[in-house]
Design a protein around this motif. Sequence first.
Motif, PDB file in Angstrom:
ATOM      1  N   GLU A 216      51.479  46.671   5.207  1.00 16.27           N
ATOM      2  CA  GLU A 216      51.603  45.379   4.540  1.00 16.27           C
ATOM      3  C   GLU A 216      50.238  44.844   4.096  1.00 16.27           C
ATOM      4  N   ASN A 217      50.226  44.222   2.917  1.00 11.22           N
ATOM      5  CA  ASN A 217      49.031  43.528   2.446  1.00 11.22           C
ATOM      6  C   ASN A 217      48.837  42.236   3.224  1.00 11.22           C
ATOM      7  N   TYR A 218      47.580  41.924   3.497  1.00 14.00           N
ATOM      8  CA  TYR A 218      47.286  40.644   4.129  1.00 14.00           C
ATOM      9  C   TYR A 218      46.213  39.937   3.306  1.00 14.00           C
ATOM     10  N   PRO A 219      46.442  38.660   2.928  1.00 13.97           N
ATOM     11  CA  PRO A 219      45.487  37.976   2.044  1.00 13.97           C
ATOM     12  C   PRO A 219      44.320  37.364   2.811  1.00 13.97           C
ATOM     13  N   LEU A 220      43.123  37.558   2.283  1.00 12.70           N
ATOM     14  CA  LEU A 220      41.927  36.872   2.759  1.00 12.70           C
ATOM     15  C   LEU A 220      41.396  36.053   1.589  1.00 12.70           C
ATOM     16  N   ILE A 221      41.144  34.777   1.818  1.00 20.37           N
ATOM     17  CA  ILE A 221      40.800  33.852   0.747  1.00 20.37           C
ATOM     18  C   ILE A 221      39.291  33.631   0.685  1.00 20.37           C
ATOM     19  N   ASN A 222      38.732  33.792  -0.505  1.00 19.58           N
ATOM     20  CA  ASN A 222      37.314  33.483  -0.730  1.00 19.58           C
ATOM     21  C   ASN A 222      37.235  32.089  -1.334  1.00 19.58           C
ATOM     22  N   TRP A 223      36.799  31.133  -0.521  1.00 17.84           N
ATOM     23  CA  TRP A 223      36.754  29.731  -0.945  1.00 17.84           C
ATOM     24  C   TRP A 223      35.498  29.406  -1.740  1.00 17.84           C
ATOM     25  N   ASP A 224      34.568  30.359  -1.868  1.00 17.93           N
ATOM     26  CA  ASP A 224      33.361  30.107  -2.655  1.00 17.93           C
ATOM     27  C   ASP A 224      33.659  30.089  -4.149  1.00 17.93           C
ATOM     28  N   ASP A 225      34.709  30.815  -4.555  1.00 19.47           N
ATOM     29  CA  ASP A 225      35.083  30.842  -5.966  1.00 19.47           C
ATOM     30  C   ASP A 225      35.923  29.622  -6.320  1.00 19.47           C
ATOM     31  N   THR A 226      35.848  29.208  -7.572  1.00 21.19           N
ATOM     32  CA  THR A 226      36.677  28.112  -8.061  1.00 21.19           C
ATOM     33  C   THR A 226      37.415  28.561  -9.323  1.00 21.19           C
ATOM     34  N   ILE A 657      38.169  27.034  17.031  1.00 15.15           N
ATOM     35  CA  ILE A 657      37.205  27.394  15.989  1.00 15.15           C
ATOM     36  C   ILE A 657      37.619  28.738  15.407  1.00 15.15           C
ATOM     37  N   HIS A 658      37.576  28.853  14.067  1.00 17.62           N
ATOM     38  CA  HIS A 658      37.986  30.106  13.441  1.00 17.62           C
ATOM     39  C   HIS A 658      37.200  30.320  12.147  1.00 17.62           C
ATOM     40  N   GLY A 659      36.917  31.593  11.838  1.00 19.75           N
ATOM     41  CA  GLY A 659      36.325  31.960  10.559  1.00 19.75           C
ATOM     42  C   GLY A 659      37.416  32.177   9.524  1.00 19.75           C
ATOM     43  N   THR A 660      37.212  31.665   8.310  1.00 14.32           N
ATOM     44  CA  THR A 660      38.277  31.705   7.310  1.00 14.32           C
ATOM     45  C   THR A 660      38.523  33.106   6.750  1.00 14.32           C
ATOM     46  N   MET A 661      37.554  34.030   6.930  1.00 16.96           N
ATOM     47  CA  MET A 661      37.715  35.400   6.427  1.00 16.96           C
ATOM     48  C   MET A 661      37.907  36.394   7.575  1.00 16.96           C
ATOM     49  N   ASP A 662      38.391  35.920   8.700  1.00 16.65           N
ATOM     50  CA  ASP A 662      38.568  36.762   9.878  1.00 16.65           C
ATOM     51  C   ASP A 662      39.649  37.813   9.602  1.00 16.65           C
ATOM     52  N   SER A 663      39.243  39.083   9.573  1.00 14.39           N
ATOM     53  CA  SER A 663      40.201  40.172   9.353  1.00 14.39           C
ATOM     54  C   SER A 663      40.505  40.908  10.650  1.00 14.39           C
ATOM     55  N   THR A 664      39.999  40.393  11.772  1.00 11.42           N
ATOM     56  CA  THR A 664      40.305  40.958  13.090  1.00 11.42           C
ATOM     57  C   THR A 664      41.414  40.148  13.742  1.00 11.42           C
ATOM     58  N   PHE A 687      37.898  23.312  13.915  1.00 11.40           N
ATOM     59  CA  PHE A 687      36.763  23.493  13.013  1.00 11.40           C
ATOM     60  C   PHE A 687      36.785  24.923  12.471  1.00 11.40           C
ATOM     61  N   VAL A 688      36.540  25.052  11.172  1.00 12.19           N
ATOM     62  CA  VAL A 688      36.500  26.386  10.564  1.00 12.19           C
ATOM     63  C   VAL A 688      35.108  26.674  10.023  1.00 12.19           C
ATOM     64  N   TYR A 689      34.786  27.970   9.964  1.00 12.42           N
ATOM     65  CA  TYR A 689      33.539  28.427   9.354  1.00 12.42           C
ATOM     66  C   TYR A 689      33.883  29.186   8.078  1.00 12.42           C
ATOM     67  N   PRO A 690      33.699  28.536   6.920  1.00 11.65           N
ATOM     68  CA  PRO A 690      34.092  29.149   5.643  1.00 11.65           C
ATOM     69  C   PRO A 690      33.333  30.447   5.382  1.00 11.65           C
ATOM     70  N   GLY A 691      34.071  31.476   5.005  1.00 14.40           N
ATOM     71  CA  GLY A 691      33.467  32.754   4.636  1.00 14.40           C
ATOM     72  C   GLY A 691      33.119  33.654   5.795  1.00 14.40           C
ATOM     73  N   TYR A 692      33.273  33.164   7.034  1.00 14.42           N
ATOM     74  CA  TYR A 692      32.916  33.993   8.178  1.00 14.42           C
ATOM     75  C   TYR A 692      34.102  34.827   8.647  1.00 14.42           C
ATOM     76  N   GLU A 693      33.765  36.009   9.168  1.00 10.71           N
ATOM     77  CA  GLU A 693      34.794  36.882   9.717  1.00 10.71           C
ATOM     78  C   GLU A 693      35.005  36.519  11.188  1.00 10.71           C
ATOM     79  N   HIS A 694      35.068  37.521  12.059  1.00 15.40           N
ATOM     80  CA  HIS A 694      35.499  37.238  13.420  1.00 15.40           C
ATOM     81  C   HIS A 694      34.445  36.520  14.251  1.00 15.40           C
ATOM     82  N   ASN A 695      33.182  36.677  13.914  1.00 17.75           N
ATOM     83  CA  ASN A 695      32.113  36.015  14.656  1.00 17.75           C
ATOM     84  C   ASN A 695      31.199  35.265  13.699  1.00 17.75           C
TER      85      ASN A 695
END
Length: 722
Positions: A216-226, A657-664, A687-695
């Motif tokens: 299955e595809n899983y979406p990861l969102i890049n919030w830096d783009d507009t 706390i979570h990273g918005t690009m966490d793929s783990t 609280f979220v950390y935009p663009g961060y993965e698992h750490n």
Amino acid sequence: MKSAALLLTLALGCNTICAQQKQFTIDEATLGMQTSLAAENIKQLSWIPGENTLAHIVKTNYGEAFISKSIPSQQVDTLLRLPAVNQSLFGKSALKAFPPLQWVDANTLYFEWQRRYFIASKQGKEWQAATWLTLPENAENASVEPNTKQLAYTHGNNLFLVNNLGKTIQVTKDLDGDIVNGQSVHRQEFGIDHGIFFSPKGNYLAFYRMDQRMVENYPLINWDDTPATVHYTKYPFAGRTSHEVTLGVYNPKTEQTTFLQTGEPKDHYLTCVTWSPDEKFIYVAILNREQNHLWLNQYDAQHGNFIKTLFEESDPKYVQPIHTLHFLPGKTDEFVWWSQRDGFMHLYRYDINGKLLNQITKGDWLVNEISGVNANKKTLYITSTKDSPMEKHLYAVNWENGKMERLDHDAGVHQISINSNGTYGIDNWSNGTIPRVIDVISTEKKWKQRLLTAANTLEGYQRPKIEDVTLKAEDNTPLYGKLIYPTNFDATKKYPVIVYLYNGPNVQLLSNSFPASGNLWYEYMAQRGYLVFSMDGRGSSNRGLRFEQATFRHLGTVEMADQMQGVNYLTSLPFVDVKRMGIHGWSYGGFMTTSFMLRKPDVFKVGVAGGPVMDWKMYEAMYTERYMDSPQENPHGYEEANLLDKTKDLKGKLLLIHGTMDSTVVWQHSIKFLKEAIKTRTQIDYFVYPGYEHNVRGYDRIHLMQKISDYFDLYLKSETAE
């Protein structure tokens, strides 16, 4: 004069007292041990292949130099000078420091800089550096074959080879991006950290091919783009469809690829990929999807045919292969196999017919690494926990009779590098009070020289008292912990406590290494008036299979029971304020933190959970099914560990706390948790950390640790905090 002397004395006294009272900044507490407070080291210390000679980098008035030092004579020679390398390659000072230097043989080494590869070789008595090749932009997973000076790399989802003539060959030509070649597979479980395998002499190239089209595809969102953009990754959830992996073998002479006939079912796991020394065969450990049965198979490297199964291993819970075969020097028919079949990770000697020749190591302890060999003495040099699971020491063991001898003498954790002859070793070690010592030792214990004794960079700081604690689990298993006291401790006062935990598989938090606290953030919080406690409960690493498998099918339950032994110990101390106890952890520790706040809501007043698993059905198949079986096989265990339906039970303050690009641990874990909290009218801080993965790494980690510290200060530090 007397007044001046008195003032000088007072000033000196003040300097001493002030230095002793120096406090860690949040920057130092977070990144100091990797930056300004890092222990001195010897840069790029290594053995020159085939020689009793060390090489390392030194600083000179003219820039860095790469030097050699003969052992034991101590004769020093200069191999490379950075200004000369810059001049010959770039005509200017492009390199400010040497990149990592990799040995090919005693007369050749190479390095990479900005996708360009360079070779330095000995010409007569001088070393000369020259350009080798340049990789295309976005090339990844580069792997060098030193004997033939070939290089393989991936670009996109395909594999490429640069041969010894400098010609680039596209080995795979898969147009579908969901078929991936030459990369790590099975989400880097089972010890897998690469996907390219050159044969020992460089005549063939084996590689993983992973077909993910069915996942299955899983979406990861890049919030830096507009507007924000979506990147899809393949995520095999527990109990759902997984990917299919095969192993290809490319022959540069014929430019043909053959795939090993690894059979079905196709969603099994392929690991421990090992070439035979004569390049005729490839050995692969095949692990079933259930992860309770392993077959060590031999394949014909030329045609891909299955030849035979050497042996099988099974376990009612799980088998976890993580090491390749280690062929003994000068032999094509004997190898060392790693196994936990007797409850601890030990070494076994086999022949290529699958006959067990002998168990090399045994006992209620485990082997950590094979650091080197001595062919003449039939000796392996290993590190192990034989003396203590909190330490790691160097041993020589005869691979025929199992006779062992410890080669180091100092308490602590020893990192070892043995030269190719097996005659000398670099021993880089530390313990709770010693930041770093580097010794060169003879493996015959007849000679030793100290290369470095690092100064204690933490001197002058106000350091807390640290106490080792041993508790007992419900089954009387010893549990090792550390209690860190507040600085300026007063036994008549009551203090708030922070429990930091992980307590999950493959991780050990506590060891006898520097600093004794294990983390300067703990000491930072101790300076701010907290007790800090940490303990490795059952389920964590380095204590054997029984210790680790105690949590099987019930993640979060036995771990909480063990951590409650720590809680009971803390509450028995007269200086602990039982009404001001906090808990913090990340990843598995985030799962444990949230579990405590919901399943035992009366224990901790405050919790901070980072990147937490909330529902194991939403975590990856390889890891989860090993420890929990599938959701179809173990519905009760999954439901018991599910935190999404327990939000109503929260009583204390909880920060997620979570990273918005966490793929783990995908972001959806905490998003779904928030949705459930809204349903039950439960208040959660988030609280979220935009663009961060698992750490959260790098400089932004300071922001993270400040936020965590502030949260505990706000709700835990004050006796009147609400």
